[in-house]
Design an enzyme around this catalytic site. Structure first.
Site, PDB file in Angstrom:
ATOM      1  N   GLY A 198       0.722  -1.058  -0.042  1.00 20.30           N
ATOM      2  CA  GLY A 198      -0.100  -0.118   0.180  1.00 20.30           C
ATOM      3  C   GLY A 198       0.821   1.111   0.116  1.00 20.30           C
ATOM      4  O   GLY A 198       1.286   1.875  -1.127  1.00 20.30           O
TER       5      GLY A 198
ATOM      6  N   ILE B 164      -9.182  -0.955  -6.057  1.00 16.07           N
ATOM      7  CA  ILE B 164      -9.103  -0.059  -7.074  1.00 16.07           C
ATOM      8  C   ILE B 164     -10.526   0.471  -7.052  1.00 16.07           C
ATOM      9  O   ILE B 164     -11.551  -0.012  -7.677  1.00 16.07           O
ATOM     10  CB  ILE B 164      -8.608  -1.056  -8.257  1.00 16.07           C
ATOM     11  CG1 ILE B 164      -7.235  -1.776  -8.046  1.00 16.07           C
ATOM     12  CG2 ILE B 164      -8.285  -0.119  -9.599  1.00 16.07           C
ATOM     13  CD1 ILE B 164      -6.153  -0.756  -7.281  1.00 16.07           C
TER      14      ILE B 164
ATOM     15  N   ARG C 268      -3.338  14.611  -5.527  1.00 19.75           N
ATOM     16  CA  ARG C 268      -3.290  15.175  -4.145  1.00 19.75           C
ATOM     17  C   ARG C 268      -4.017  16.598  -4.000  1.00 19.75           C
ATOM     18  O   ARG C 268      -4.590  17.036  -3.212  1.00 19.75           O
ATOM     19  CB  ARG C 268      -2.056  14.926  -3.441  1.00 19.75           C
ATOM     20  CG  ARG C 268      -1.733  13.625  -3.221  1.00 19.75           C
ATOM     21  CD  ARG C 268      -0.354  13.415  -2.862  1.00 19.75           C
ATOM     22  NE  ARG C 268      -0.139  11.940  -2.551  1.00 19.75           N
ATOM     23  CZ  ARG C 268       1.017  11.521  -2.613  1.00 19.75           C
ATOM     24  NH1 ARG C 268       2.184  11.946  -2.769  1.00 19.75           N
ATOM     25  NH2 ARG C 268       1.134  10.119  -2.691  1.00 19.75           N
TER      26      ARG C 268
ATOM     27  N   ARG D 158     -31.072  26.148  16.506  1.00 18.64           N
ATOM     28  CA  ARG D 158     -31.191  25.097  17.773  1.00 18.64           C
ATOM     29  C   ARG D 158     -31.247  25.903  18.880  1.00 18.64           C
ATOM     30  O   ARG D 158     -30.070  26.499  19.527  1.00 18.64           O
ATOM     31  CB  ARG D 158     -30.283  24.111  17.644  1.00 18.64           C
ATOM     32  CG  ARG D 158     -30.328  23.146  18.808  1.00 18.64           C
ATOM     33  CD  ARG D 158     -31.421  22.186  18.903  1.00 18.64           C
ATOM     34  NE  ARG D 158     -31.561  21.056  19.578  1.00 18.64           N
ATOM     35  CZ  ARG D 158     -32.546  20.363  19.975  1.00 18.64           C
ATOM     36  NH1 ARG D 158     -33.649  20.264  19.102  1.00 18.64           N
ATOM     37  NH2 ARG D 158     -32.264  19.380  20.771  1.00 18.64           N
TER      38      ARG D 158
ATOM     39  N   LEU E  73     -24.360  19.094  16.069  1.00 16.87           N
ATOM     40  CA  LEU E  73     -25.880  18.545  15.906  1.00 16.87           C
ATOM     41  C   LEU E  73     -26.344  17.591  17.111  1.00 16.87           C
ATOM     42  O   LEU E  73     -27.449  17.295  16.933  1.00 16.87           O
ATOM     43  CB  LEU E  73     -26.175  17.929  14.753  1.00 16.87           C
ATOM     44  CG  LEU E  73     -26.606  18.961  13.533  1.00 16.87           C
ATOM     45  CD1 LEU E  73     -25.589  19.810  13.160  1.00 16.87           C
ATOM     46  CD2 LEU E  73     -26.987  18.322  12.258  1.00 16.87           C
TER      47      LEU E  73
ATOM     48  N   GLY F 251     -27.281  14.540  19.167  1.00 11.42           N
ATOM     49  CA  GLY F 251     -27.803  13.381  18.853  1.00 11.42           C
ATOM     50  C   GLY F 251     -28.325  13.303  17.553  1.00 11.42           C
ATOM     51  O   GLY F 251     -28.206  12.342  16.595  1.00 11.42           O
TER      52      GLY F 251
ATOM     53  N   GLU G  61      -4.674   7.999  -1.982  1.00 13.50           N
ATOM     54  CA  GLU G  61      -3.463   8.920  -2.460  1.00 13.50           C
ATOM     55  C   GLU G  61      -2.247   9.158  -1.375  1.00 13.50           C
ATOM     56  O   GLU G  61      -1.666  10.041  -1.570  1.00 13.50           O
ATOM     57  CB  GLU G  61      -4.036  10.306  -3.074  1.00 13.50           C
ATOM     58  CG  GLU G  61      -5.426  10.019  -3.615  1.00 13.50           C
ATOM     59  CD  GLU G  61      -4.958   9.710  -5.466  1.00 13.50           C
ATOM     60  OE1 GLU G  61      -4.054  10.073  -5.786  1.00 13.50           O
ATOM     61  OE2 GLU G  61      -5.923   9.219  -6.022  1.00 13.50           O
TER      62      GLU G  61
ATOM     63  N   THR H  82      -1.447   8.260   2.833  1.00 18.04           N
ATOM     64  CA  THR H  82      -1.970   8.482   4.073  1.00 18.04           C
ATOM     65  C   THR H  82      -1.414   9.505   4.659  1.00 18.04           C
ATOM     66  O   THR H  82      -0.284  10.035   4.203  1.00 18.04           O
ATOM     67  CB  THR H  82      -1.671   7.061   4.980  1.00 18.04           C
ATOM     68  OG1 THR H  82      -0.341   7.230   5.215  1.00 18.04           O
ATOM     69  CG2 THR H  82      -2.255   5.835   4.691  1.00 18.04           C
TER      70      THR H  82
HETATM   71  C1  LIG Z   1     -11.786   3.687  -0.443  1.00 12.71           C
HETATM   72  C2  LIG Z   1     -10.453   3.180  -1.260  1.00 12.71           C
HETATM   73  C3  LIG Z   1     -10.253   3.646  -2.298  1.00 12.71           C
HETATM   74  C4  LIG Z   1      -8.944   3.257  -2.804  1.00 12.71           C
HETATM   75  N1  LIG Z   1      -8.649   3.626  -4.137  1.00 12.71           N
HETATM   76  C5  LIG Z   1      -7.529   3.355  -4.812  1.00 12.71           C
HETATM   77  C6  LIG Z   1      -7.455   3.247  -6.235  1.00 12.71           C
HETATM   78  O1  LIG Z   1      -8.124   3.660  -7.040  1.00 12.71           O
HETATM   79  N2  LIG Z   1      -6.216   2.683  -6.563  1.00 12.71           N
HETATM   80  C7  LIG Z   1      -5.019   2.425  -5.824  1.00 12.71           C
HETATM   81  O2  LIG Z   1      -4.013   1.839  -6.273  1.00 12.71           O
HETATM   82  N3  LIG Z   1      -5.488   2.408  -4.447  1.00 12.71           N
HETATM   83  C8  LIG Z   1      -6.353   2.833  -3.996  1.00 12.71           C
HETATM   84  N4  LIG Z   1      -6.629   2.663  -2.618  1.00 12.71           N
HETATM   85  C9  LIG Z   1      -5.636   2.072  -1.877  1.00 12.71           C
HETATM   86  C10 LIG Z   1      -4.934   3.287  -0.944  1.00 12.71           C
HETATM   87  O3  LIG Z   1      -4.177   4.065  -1.687  1.00 12.71           O
HETATM   88  C11 LIG Z   1      -4.053   2.667   0.395  1.00 12.71           C
HETATM   89  O4  LIG Z   1      -5.261   2.222   1.243  1.00 12.71           O
HETATM   90  C12 LIG Z   1      -3.131   3.522   1.151  1.00 12.71           C
HETATM   91  O5  LIG Z   1      -2.143   4.065   0.132  1.00 12.71           O
HETATM   92  C13 LIG Z   1      -2.773   2.994   2.295  1.00 12.71           C
HETATM   93  O6  LIG Z   1      -2.155   1.672   1.812  1.00 12.71           O
HETATM   94  P1  LIG Z   1      -2.472   0.432   2.888  1.00 12.71           P
HETATM   95  O7  LIG Z   1      -4.008   0.508   2.996  1.00 12.71           O
HETATM   96  O8  LIG Z   1      -2.047  -0.849   2.318  1.00 12.71           O
HETATM   97  O9  LIG Z   1      -2.007   0.696   4.176  1.00 12.71           O
HETATM   98  P2  LIG Z   1      -0.417   0.350   4.751  1.00 12.71           P
HETATM   99  O10 LIG Z   1       0.716   0.946   3.770  1.00 12.71           O
HETATM  100  O11 LIG Z   1      -0.415  -0.980   5.275  1.00 12.71           O
HETATM  101  O12 LIG Z   1      -0.376   1.415   6.017  1.00 12.71           O
HETATM  102  C14 LIG Z   1      -1.002   1.007   7.547  1.00 12.71           C
HETATM  103  C15 LIG Z   1      -0.723   2.176   8.393  1.00 12.71           C
HETATM  104  O13 LIG Z   1       0.801   2.185   8.458  1.00 12.71           O
HETATM  105  C16 LIG Z   1       1.164   3.483   8.456  1.00 12.71           C
HETATM  106  N5  LIG Z   1       2.605   3.459   7.585  1.00 12.71           N
HETATM  107  C17 LIG Z   1       2.827   2.766   6.442  1.00 12.71           C
HETATM  108  N6  LIG Z   1       4.227   3.126   6.179  1.00 12.71           N
HETATM  109  C18 LIG Z   1       4.478   4.185   6.962  1.00 12.71           C
HETATM  110  C19 LIG Z   1       5.723   4.946   7.107  1.00 12.71           C
HETATM  111  N7  LIG Z   1       6.781   4.756   6.338  1.00 12.71           N
HETATM  112  N8  LIG Z   1       5.672   5.718   8.098  1.00 12.71           N
HETATM  113  C20 LIG Z   1       4.711   5.791   9.103  1.00 12.71           C
HETATM  114  N9  LIG Z   1       3.647   5.458   8.830  1.00 12.71           N
HETATM  115  C21 LIG Z   1       3.443   4.340   7.713  1.00 12.71           C
HETATM  116  C22 LIG Z   1      -0.003   4.152   7.318  1.00 12.71           C
HETATM  117  O14 LIG Z   1       0.022   5.633   7.547  1.00 12.71           O
HETATM  118  C23 LIG Z   1      -1.279   3.603   8.012  1.00 12.71           C
HETATM  119  O15 LIG Z   1      -1.528   4.306   8.972  1.00 12.71           O
HETATM  120  C24 LIG Z   1      -7.715   2.988  -2.067  1.00 12.71           C
HETATM  121  C25 LIG Z   1      -7.910   2.653  -0.810  1.00 12.71           C
HETATM  122  C26 LIG Z   1      -9.511   2.940  -0.199  1.00 12.71           C
HETATM  123  C27 LIG Z   1      -9.623   2.691   1.289  1.00 12.71           C
END
Ligand SMILES: Cc1cc2nc3c(=O)[nH]c(=O)nc-3n(C[C@H](O)[C@H](O)[C@H](O)COP(=O)(O)OP(=O)(O)OC[C@H]3O[C@@H](n4cnc5c(N)ncnc54)[C@H](O)[C@@H]3O)c2cc1C
Length: 258
Positions: free
Chosen positions: A12, A38, A124, A149, A219, A221, A244, A246
């Site tokens: 991710g 995706i 972003r 309110r 708001l 409840g 995009e 975290t």
């Molecule tokens: C609704 C939704 C739509 C999405 N759409 C797309 C899409 O269209 N295409 C696509 O490719 N992806 C998509 N994603 C994926 C999204 O980009 C990833 O979920 C995101 O990048 C985080 O990756 P992960 O979920 O594997 O979390 P992880 O990478 O496993 O992270 C878990 C936690 O660890 C933290 N962490 C990880 N590495 C570090 C670091 N080096 N330093 C500090 N903290 C860290 C993160 O901040 C997080 O809190 C989507 C996700 C969701 C939920």
């Protein structure tokens, strides 16, 4: 409609660690692997898929490919169940020897990661605008509600705790908007905006999370009720701190630029 497929079950935040492979064959590549989360998968006609052309390298081994929905060997999972943003469907995408002609490779081999990072500078910033929008909606809804309110004999906006929370919301919306405009202005001028886009995304998504939470609180409840829109906005806004990249990854990018 186009989907962008980077994320995998095991990859991710660390996008350079993807394992989906693109193996050379006559006239193109065979893609094998799995993507997760995706957005618009199964609905979109086009897919920009990131895969490794060289597993010995990290980011330098990533290449990008353009695929159409009906490509043989590419299939989709069921819609993933999620907390909010339910108007957008997310699915897993599976590749089992899916053929991509060489002409559908975007850029040279190994340039995919760099292209992805440039795409993020734009997406972003756009996400910063979307997050500013939901934050503004939450602020305005809570402000208008607080004016009508009545509790303890006066509109709740006349209770200082409520008014100060609204003041924080309004200030943070302005901050998110200005920082998003700054990133957009740099992009329009053709300047590098990696740090500014990360800052805009970070501040705007955390503002959206704060303001939607604060609107529910304002708001009371009724904020928790599905009769009002703010609980949905709170669930929707949470995603902005995750997709995009975290908030942690935004802080990582900003700190690397120091
Ligand atoms: C609704 C939704 C739509 C999405 N759409 C797309 C899409 O269209 N295409 C696509 O490719 N992806 C998509 N994603 C994926 C999204 O980009 C990833 O979920 C995101 O990048 C985080 O990756 P992960 O979920 O594997 O979390 P992880 O990478 O496993 O992270 C878990 C936690 O660890 C933290 N962490 C990880 N590495 C570090 C670091 N080096 N330093 C500090 N903290 C860290 C993160 O901040 C997080 O809190 C989507 C996700 C969701 C939920």
């Amino acid at each position: 409609m186009t989907s962008l497929a980077t994320t995998e079950p095991g990859s991710g935040s660390d996008a350079a660690s993807i394992t989906t492979s693109a193996t050379r064959t006559t006239g193109g590549y065979l893609l094998s692997g799995q993507k997760a989360w995706i957005s618009n998968a199964g609905e979109a006609e086009f897919y920009v898929v990131f895969a490794k052309t060289d597993h010995a390298q990290r980011s330098g081994g990533v290449s990008a490919f353009l695929l159409r929905k009906n490509t043989d060997g590419m299939t989709f999972g069921e819609p993933m169940r999620k907390m909010g943003q339910r108007a957008i469907v997310c699915r897993e995408v599976f590749f089992d020897g899916a053929f991509v002609p060489e002409g559908n490779r975007l850029g040279n081999e190994g340039q995919g990661f760099r292209g992805l990072m440039r795409t993020f500078d734009i997406s972003r910033t756009v996400l910063g605008a979307a997050a500013t929008g939901v934050a503004r909606a939450a602020y305005e809804y809570a402000r208008d509600y607080a004016k009508t309110r009545v509790q303890f004999g006066k509109p709740i906006i006349e209770h200082q705790a409520v008014a100060f929370r609204l003041a924080d919301m309004r200030t943070r919306v302005e901050q998110a908007r200005l920082m998003t405009w700054r990133a957009a202005k740099r992009l329009d001028a053709g300047l590098n905006a990696t740090t500014e886009a990360a800052m805009a995304k970070l501040i705007a998504s955390e503002t959206a999370a704060y303001c939607t939470w604060a609107a529910v609180q304002t708001l009371g409840g009724w904020g928790y009720s599905r009769e009002y829109p703010v609980e949905q906005w709170m669930r929707d806004a949470k995603l902005e701190e995750i997709e995009e990249g975290t908030s942690d990854i935004m802080r990582l990018l900003i700190s690397r630029s120091m």
